[in-house]
Design an enzyme around this catalytic site. Sequence first.
Site: not given
Length: 328
Positions: A250-251, A298
Amino acid sequence: MHVMRSHMLLLPVITLCSFFSLAFWFFIANNNVTPRPSLKIPQKRPDTSKPCKGCRDSALIAKALESYSNGWTKQEANFKSFRSLLNSKCHAVSKAVVTQNNTPVGSSVLYDGEKRKPLQVTQALFSILAKEQPFGNATWESCAVVGNGGILVNSSCGEEINSAQFVIRYSGLMERRRPFVESLRPYGQALLLLPAFSYGHNTPVSLRAFYTLEDFGSDRPLPVFLNPEYLRRLTKFWREQGLKSVRLSTGIIMASLALEICTNVHLYGFWPFNKHPHDNQLITNHYYDNRESKKNVHSMPTEFEHLLKLHKQGVVRIHLGECQPTHS
């Protein structure tokens, strides 16, 4: 749907449940948000009788700090070049949200997170889609993207972060309907971005969130749906830059969005290691808990390395450590 105002706040809230991971982004006009209590993590003395488990991280941290500089200066040519490339590949302003313009009745929505039968757009689904893109042609002058790294704890960065026109944050969210709505009430009539079409199990949850907000009346966030086509384009873009993670975090998604709609982008809370870069003290994985990210999904250190490269090129500014108090 017109929700743009002179000073806006973008707030992502991450919900982690046993069967799905759901992200929400809010554009809100009030930035008086009370922070969560800081978590403390016990500091352990190193066991010299065993092999060094943290040596790899220490090497990565040392490498990262070699590329990091507090004396940062924006390089306008580099910024414009990267932004132009990102925009040509991803088109966040026109494609980030599913709308009635880009997704007519009878068309199909292809999930970006898994291979499954495309979702047919019915009249019922079409009727709740945004009529147009919520971003318009506005460009925000200063944008703060606030990650969820434990480096934020006791950083004194709140005042500096809130001085930006556009702020991106993370925090937890409850599952029940009323607590869910009550947790959003401080943000008023925000713009809520739901990733309904990333995974099949996200669709009913996102629709439940949509109808829950609708049922509870006025003074609530206005929900829209994140476009899976935009996420596919963004994933392809970063893979072309050498980032080979299974799925973007998301970052980095939010940092990428900010780079298309903001003139000056500042990143806070982006630090994928469990040791503070300056005093080597242990820190939590997130500022609100110590849950580890899914390493097989991730590639957080690799993502950080790419963002650090942009920092070094003067495209974005990463803030590490404590912030200096600002005075109005």
